[in-house]
Design a protein around this motif. Sequence first.
Motif, PDB file in Angstrom:
ATOM      1  N   ALA A   3      17.966 104.267  18.065  1.00  0.00           N
ATOM      2  CA  ALA A   3      18.843 103.028  18.531  1.00  0.00           C
ATOM      3  C   ALA A   3      19.612 102.614  17.480  1.00  0.00           C
ATOM      4  CB  ALA A   3      17.903 101.836  18.647  1.00  0.00           C
ATOM      5  N   ILE A   4      19.449 103.157  16.130  1.00  0.00           N
ATOM      6  CA  ILE A   4      20.425 102.660  15.229  1.00  0.00           C
ATOM      7  C   ILE A   4      21.563 103.743  15.213  1.00  0.00           C
ATOM      8  CG2 ILE A   4      20.889 103.044  12.495  1.00  0.00           C
ATOM      9  CD1 ILE A   4      17.989 102.162  12.287  1.00  0.00           C
ATOM     10  N   LEU A   5      21.502 104.792  15.998  1.00  0.00           N
ATOM     11  CA  LEU A   5      22.724 105.604  16.009  1.00  0.00           C
ATOM     12  C   LEU A   5      23.905 104.894  16.947  1.00  0.00           C
ATOM     13  CD1 LEU A   5      21.067 108.990  16.131  1.00  0.00           C
ATOM     14  CD2 LEU A   5      22.342 108.117  14.332  1.00  0.00           C
ATOM     15  N   GLY A   6      23.451 104.355  17.965  1.00  0.00           N
ATOM     16  CA  GLY A   6      24.015 103.686  19.193  1.00  0.00           C
ATOM     17  C   GLY A   6      24.391 102.331  18.860  1.00  0.00           C
ATOM     18  N   PHE A   7      23.795 101.595  18.102  1.00  0.00           N
ATOM     19  CA  PHE A   7      23.587 100.280  17.572  1.00  0.00           C
ATOM     20  C   PHE A   7      23.601  99.978  16.060  1.00  0.00           C
ATOM     21  CE2 PHE A   7      22.011  95.759  17.188  1.00  0.00           C
ATOM     22  CZ  PHE A   7      22.868  95.202  17.890  1.00  0.00           C
ATOM     23  N   PRO A   8      24.795 100.420  15.215  1.00  0.00           N
ATOM     24  CA  PRO A   8      24.466 100.122  13.785  1.00  0.00           C
ATOM     25  C   PRO A   8      24.274  98.596  13.466  1.00  0.00           C
ATOM     26  CG  PRO A   8      26.660 100.722  14.270  1.00  0.00           C
ATOM     27  CD  PRO A   8      25.989 100.810  15.499  1.00  0.00           C
ATOM     28  N   PRO A   9      23.064  98.429  13.090  1.00  0.00           N
ATOM     29  CA  PRO A   9      22.962  96.854  12.801  1.00  0.00           C
ATOM     30  C   PRO A   9      23.460  96.566  11.470  1.00  0.00           C
ATOM     31  CG  PRO A   9      20.856  98.027  12.539  1.00  0.00           C
ATOM     32  CD  PRO A   9      21.958  99.154  12.862  1.00  0.00           C
ATOM     33  N   ASP A  10      23.525  95.108  11.319  1.00  0.00           N
ATOM     34  CA  ASP A  10      23.936  94.426  10.096  1.00  0.00           C
ATOM     35  C   ASP A  10      22.547  93.969   9.322  1.00  0.00           C
ATOM     36  OD1 ASP A  10      26.907  94.475  10.000  1.00  0.00           O
ATOM     37  OD2 ASP A  10      26.395  93.106  11.639  1.00  0.00           O
ATOM     38  N   LEU A  11      21.771  93.701  10.332  1.00  0.00           N
ATOM     39  CA  LEU A  11      20.388  92.932   9.987  1.00  0.00           C
ATOM     40  C   LEU A  11      19.434  93.743  10.723  1.00  0.00           C
ATOM     41  CD1 LEU A  11      18.927  90.776   8.062  1.00  0.00           C
ATOM     42  CD2 LEU A  11      19.296  89.366  10.136  1.00  0.00           C
ATOM     43  N   ILE A  12      18.241  93.975  10.232  1.00  0.00           N
ATOM     44  CA  ILE A  12      16.897  94.416  10.836  1.00  0.00           C
ATOM     45  C   ILE A  12      15.847  93.351  10.935  1.00  0.00           C
ATOM     46  CG2 ILE A  12      15.011  96.094  11.172  1.00  0.00           C
ATOM     47  CD1 ILE A  12      17.319  98.132  10.382  1.00  0.00           C
ATOM     48  N   ILE A  13      15.202  92.848  11.683  1.00  0.00           N
ATOM     49  CA  ILE A  13      14.055  91.919  11.443  1.00  0.00           C
ATOM     50  C   ILE A  13      12.919  92.605  12.196  1.00  0.00           C
ATOM     51  CG2 ILE A  13      13.144  89.636  12.237  1.00  0.00           C
ATOM     52  CD1 ILE A  13      15.996  88.473  12.277  1.00  0.00           C
ATOM     53  N   ALA A  14      11.937  92.885  11.543  1.00  0.00           N
ATOM     54  CA  ALA A  14      10.737  93.400  12.027  1.00  0.00           C
ATOM     55  C   ALA A  14       9.542  93.056  11.744  1.00  0.00           C
ATOM     56  CB  ALA A  14      10.556  95.138  11.370  1.00  0.00           C
ATOM     57  N   THR A  15       8.432  93.190  12.548  1.00  0.00           N
ATOM     58  CA  THR A  15       7.000  92.656  12.450  1.00  0.00           C
ATOM     59  C   THR A  15       6.453  93.496  11.033  1.00  0.00           C
ATOM     60  OG1 THR A  15       6.734  92.655  14.722  1.00  0.00           O
ATOM     61  CG2 THR A  15       4.782  92.770  13.315  1.00  0.00           C
ATOM     62  N   GLY A  16       5.915  92.779  10.161  1.00  0.00           N
ATOM     63  CA  GLY A  16       5.424  93.283   8.837  1.00  0.00           C
ATOM     64  C   GLY A  16       4.371  94.327   9.042  1.00  0.00           C
ATOM     65  N   ARG A  17       3.426  93.893   9.859  1.00  0.00           N
ATOM     66  CA  ARG A  17       2.108  94.728   9.949  1.00  0.00           C
ATOM     67  C   ARG A  17       1.709  94.352  11.332  1.00  0.00           C
ATOM     68  NH1 ARG A  17       1.741  97.788   5.827  1.00  0.00           N
ATOM     69  NH2 ARG A  17       1.482  96.907   3.528  1.00  0.00           N
ATOM     70  N   GLY A  18       2.019  95.254  12.469  1.00  0.00           N
ATOM     71  CA  GLY A  18       1.488  95.051  13.744  1.00  0.00           C
ATOM     72  C   GLY A  18       0.835  96.203  14.398  1.00  0.00           C
ATOM     73  N   ARG A  19       0.789  96.043  15.864  1.00  0.00           N
ATOM     74  CA  ARG A  19       0.013  97.250  16.132  1.00  0.00           C
ATOM     75  C   ARG A  19       1.261  98.512  16.644  1.00  0.00           C
ATOM     76  NH1 ARG A  19      -0.947  92.688  18.888  1.00  0.00           N
ATOM     77  NH2 ARG A  19       0.572  93.277  20.639  1.00  0.00           N
ATOM     78  N   GLN A  20       2.339  98.201  16.986  1.00  0.00           N
ATOM     79  CA  GLN A  20       3.377  99.084  17.225  1.00  0.00           C
ATOM     80  C   GLN A  20       4.394  99.307  16.222  1.00  0.00           C
ATOM     81  OE1 GLN A  20       3.508 100.898  20.352  1.00  0.00           O
ATOM     82  NE2 GLN A  20       1.668 100.146  21.223  1.00  0.00           N
TER      83      GLN A  20
END
Length: 129
Positions: A40-57
């Motif tokens: 996804a980063i290749l087609g959509f270079p983000p300025d910011l990434i927000i991610a779950t810290g410790r999740g199932r997936q």
Amino acid sequence: MRRILLVIDEFNELVGLETLFRRLGFDVLSLGREATVQEAILGFPPDLIIATGRGRQVDGLTLASRLKFHGARPRVIVLLPQEALSGGFRSDVIDAIIETPFEPRTALKAVCRLLQLPPEPILEKYSKL
């Protein structure tokens, strides 16, 4: 406007943040699994990434250190519950932590700080929503 990549495995948080940022004028791409991030980063270079810290997936704490970028590294925010905040994190790959369940104003202030945007107009726009 700025690009935000959401990598969150909790559906309600993902939809809530996506809706919030889209209404405020950000470009948003949402993913529910960590496995699709690098492509996804290749087609959509983000300025910011927000991610779950410790999740199932999604494990945002390790995801941030494994990401490879062809340009500048985006800022990374990790969502963690209160009980997990006491653990240490690598400040060289994670720029901020937001406690979950998140409070929208706190999240917006963190995003504005990391993207070097003035928070007042965005918070004012949020209060009108």
